[in-house]
Design a protein around this motif. Structure first.
Motif, PDB file in Angstrom:
ATOM      1  N   THR A  20       0.840  -1.207   0.000  1.00 16.78           N
ATOM      2  CA  THR A  20       0.000   0.000   0.000  1.00 16.78           C
ATOM      3  C   THR A  20       0.872   1.254   0.000  1.00 16.78           C
ATOM      4  O   THR A  20       0.630   2.201  -0.740  1.00 16.78           O
ATOM      5  N   THR A  24       1.153   4.028  -2.921  1.00 10.48           N
ATOM      6  CA  THR A  24       0.850   5.419  -2.579  1.00 10.48           C
ATOM      7  C   THR A  24       2.003   6.346  -2.966  1.00 10.48           C
ATOM      8  O   THR A  24       1.787   7.404  -3.555  1.00 10.48           O
ATOM      9  N   THR A 151      -2.760  13.737  -0.099  1.00  8.87           N
ATOM     10  CA  THR A 151      -1.965  12.521   0.092  1.00  8.87           C
ATOM     11  C   THR A 151      -2.688  11.531   1.002  1.00  8.87           C
ATOM     12  O   THR A 151      -2.676  10.321   0.759  1.00  8.87           O
ATOM     13  N   LEU A 154      -5.301   9.963  -1.026  1.00  2.51           N
ATOM     14  CA  LEU A 154      -4.684   8.985  -1.924  1.00  2.51           C
ATOM     15  C   LEU A 154      -4.397   7.678  -1.193  1.00  2.51           C
ATOM     16  O   LEU A 154      -4.703   6.586  -1.676  1.00  2.51           O
ATOM     17  N   LEU A 155      -3.817   7.823   0.000  1.00  2.00           N
ATOM     18  CA  LEU A 155      -3.468   6.641   0.796  1.00  2.00           C
ATOM     19  C   LEU A 155      -4.707   5.796   1.077  1.00  2.00           C
ATOM     20  O   LEU A 155      -4.712   4.574   0.872  1.00  2.00           O
ATOM     21  N   SER A 158      -6.253   4.241  -2.018  1.00  2.00           N
ATOM     22  CA  SER A 158      -5.500   3.149  -2.641  1.00  2.00           C
ATOM     23  C   SER A 158      -6.173   1.794  -2.375  1.00  2.00           C
ATOM     24  O   SER A 158      -5.901   0.814  -3.070  1.00  2.00           O
ATOM     25  N   TYR A 194      -4.149   1.233   8.480  1.00  3.56           N
ATOM     26  CA  TYR A 194      -4.407   2.457   7.703  1.00  3.56           C
ATOM     27  C   TYR A 194      -4.271   3.693   8.595  1.00  3.56           C
ATOM     28  O   TYR A 194      -3.685   4.704   8.216  1.00  3.56           O
TER      29      TYR A 194
END
Lengths: 215, 254
Positions: A20, A24, A151, A154-155, A158, A194
């Motif tokens: 992941t 990313t 960001t 995005l993370l 993903s 996460y």
């Protein structure tokens, strides 16, 4: 709650989380590059470039990221684009987040007071020198937080690449459901990982923000 | 020959913003070493005129000349860009809101122009910055960032920054309008010093007293035209036009 199950799967999940992170970071690099070009295009004096920039941003912000990944991965072969899941995931996520980051970059550039540009131009600096020496250093600081938000998005986003069979954290979690029937524990561990990654991003953003602070 | 040319000349300047015409045919000539104050109500076009001289606003028609070189030449693209960058190096501009670069120190604000545009060595540029700062009374602030300065100090640094390019003319766009009253004098003092050194200056101002003290000539603008001009003594004591009288009455009694 089956804590021993959570402990047993944890090492596998950490390994999946590394994938992941890898996706990313690669999508972030691609996204920043595309976003810089798109922001420059949108602020260009050329009407054609402005249109291209606007089209790109509206297209990728105006449709679901999941659909974009499907078009790229499942639809790509129809027009001769055959991508591995991992590559399709990175490119899809990168193009998607690039559209959002373009607006973050453009917003920061626009937010620098017009008087700064005027002062630089009246000294005799060219457009490029003005951008490079006066506007960008001030805009850089203004774009750190919005880009940080992008960001984090995005993370978390993903996770979508699990649907095109990229073996990352969410995909790995799903693959354990069939054999364990313990979705609460399994997805709980994934969620925890996460959260840790999001927290790390937030810390980095804080550090950068301090580093670039204008006294 | 060249000493007889006006330093700044504006011919038939017209400028519209959308449907509003803010300059309706302005002619202006400023001799070398002359100091011209431009006064007038808000919206009279005086700032636009000053900004056109520097090409921050481009005229719809008319010409601007600096020391025998046309500022708004009919060049296109990169050719005009190169031309205007050269011309602007010869004009210093001071803004109402200072516009110092907040990410740079006072020293860097002043020395970056000479270093980057004139190829001056770092140490020469620093020496220049130091002497200019001494001149405006701020030598001790050389390493400060703009955010640590008062408004009056910021404006004095801005003047030093403009002077660092060794300009032929200085343009002041309401340089003291954003300052607290008690800080106005320190900036005016610097401008008076430049006047004593025969710097050519165009000063857009709301301060009639200062204009009277420093200017060789005063221009009264209203509605995009020059209503009246003359030496400050005549203008302030015996204005010829009714509009000038009304305007001055409001300001001089205040």
């Amino acid at each position: 709650m089956d804590f021993s199950l959570m402990q047993r799967v944890f090492p596998f999940f950490v390994e999946a989380a590394l994938v992941t992170i890898e996706i990313t970071v690669l999508a972030l690099i691609l996204g920043l590059a595309v976003a810089s070009l798109a922001a420059a295009a949108k602020m260009s004096r050329s009407a054609i470039l402005r249109t291209i920039g606007t089209l790109y941003v509206s297209l990728f912000r105006g449709t679901p990221c999941l659909i974009q990944l499907f078009v790229l991965y499942f639809g790509g072969p129809q027009i001769g684009i055959n991508l591995e899941p991992f590559a399709a995931g990175v490119i899809g996520l990168g193009l998607n987040i690039g559209a959002y980051m373009a607006e973050s970059i453009r917003g920061a550039l626009v937010a620098v007071d017009r008087g700064q540009t005027e002062a630089a131009r009246t000294i005799g600096f060219s457009r490029f020198q003005t951008l490079r020496k006066v506007v960008l250093p001030q805009a850089a600081r203004l774009m750190i937080r919005p880009l940080g938000v992008n960001t984090v998005a995005l993370l978390k986003g993903s996770a979508l690449v699990s649907t095109i069979s990229v073996v990352e954290l969410t995909y790995t979690a799903q693959s354990f459901i069939g054999s364990t029937y313990k979705p609460f524990e399994i997805f709980g561990v994934a969620a925890l990982l996460y959260m840790i990654m999001v927290y790390a991003v937030a810390r980095v953003v804080d550090l950068l923000d301090k580093r670039f602070a204008i006294v | 020959m060249s000493t007889q040319l006006p330093m700044v000349e504006v011919r038939g300047a017209r400028k519209s913003f959308g449907a509003v015409e803010v300059l309706k045919g302005i002619d202006l000539s400023v001799d070398r070493g002359q100091i011209v104050a431009i006064i007038g109500p808000s919206g009279s076009g005086k700032s636009t005129l000053l900004r056109s001289i520097n090409h921050l606003e481009s005229l719809n028609s008319g010409e601007v000349w600096l020391d025998g070189v046309q500022v708004n030449q009919k060049l296109h693209g990169q050719a005009f860009e190169r031309h205007i960058n050269k011309v602007r190096q010869q004009m210093g501009m001071v803004f109402q809101h200072f516009n110092l670069f907040p990410h740079l120190t006072v020293l860097e604000n002043i020395s970056m122009g000479p270093i980057i545009l004139k190829g001056m060595t770092r140490s020469d540029a620093h020496a220049l910055a130091h002497s200019l700062l001494s001149k405006v009374g701020l030598a001790d602030k050389i390493d400060a960032y703009p955010s640590r300065l008062s408004g009056g100090q910021k404006q004095r640094v801005a003047i030093a920054r403009a002077l660092a390019m060794q300009p032929k003319v200085m343009l002041f766009d309401e340089a003291t309008s954003a300052l607290d009253p008690e800080l106005v004098d320190e900036v005016n003092a610097v401008m008076k010093q430049l006047a004593a050194e025969h710097m050519t200056m165009l000063i857009v101002t709301h301060e009639m007293r200062f204009a009277g003290e420093v200017a060789d000539r005063v221009l009264f603008m209203d509605g995009g035209v020059v209503v009246e001009e003359g030496p400050p003594g005549d203008m302030f004591r015996a204005p010829q036009k009714e509009r000038t009288r009304t305007f001055l009455k409001k300001y001089l009694s205040a």
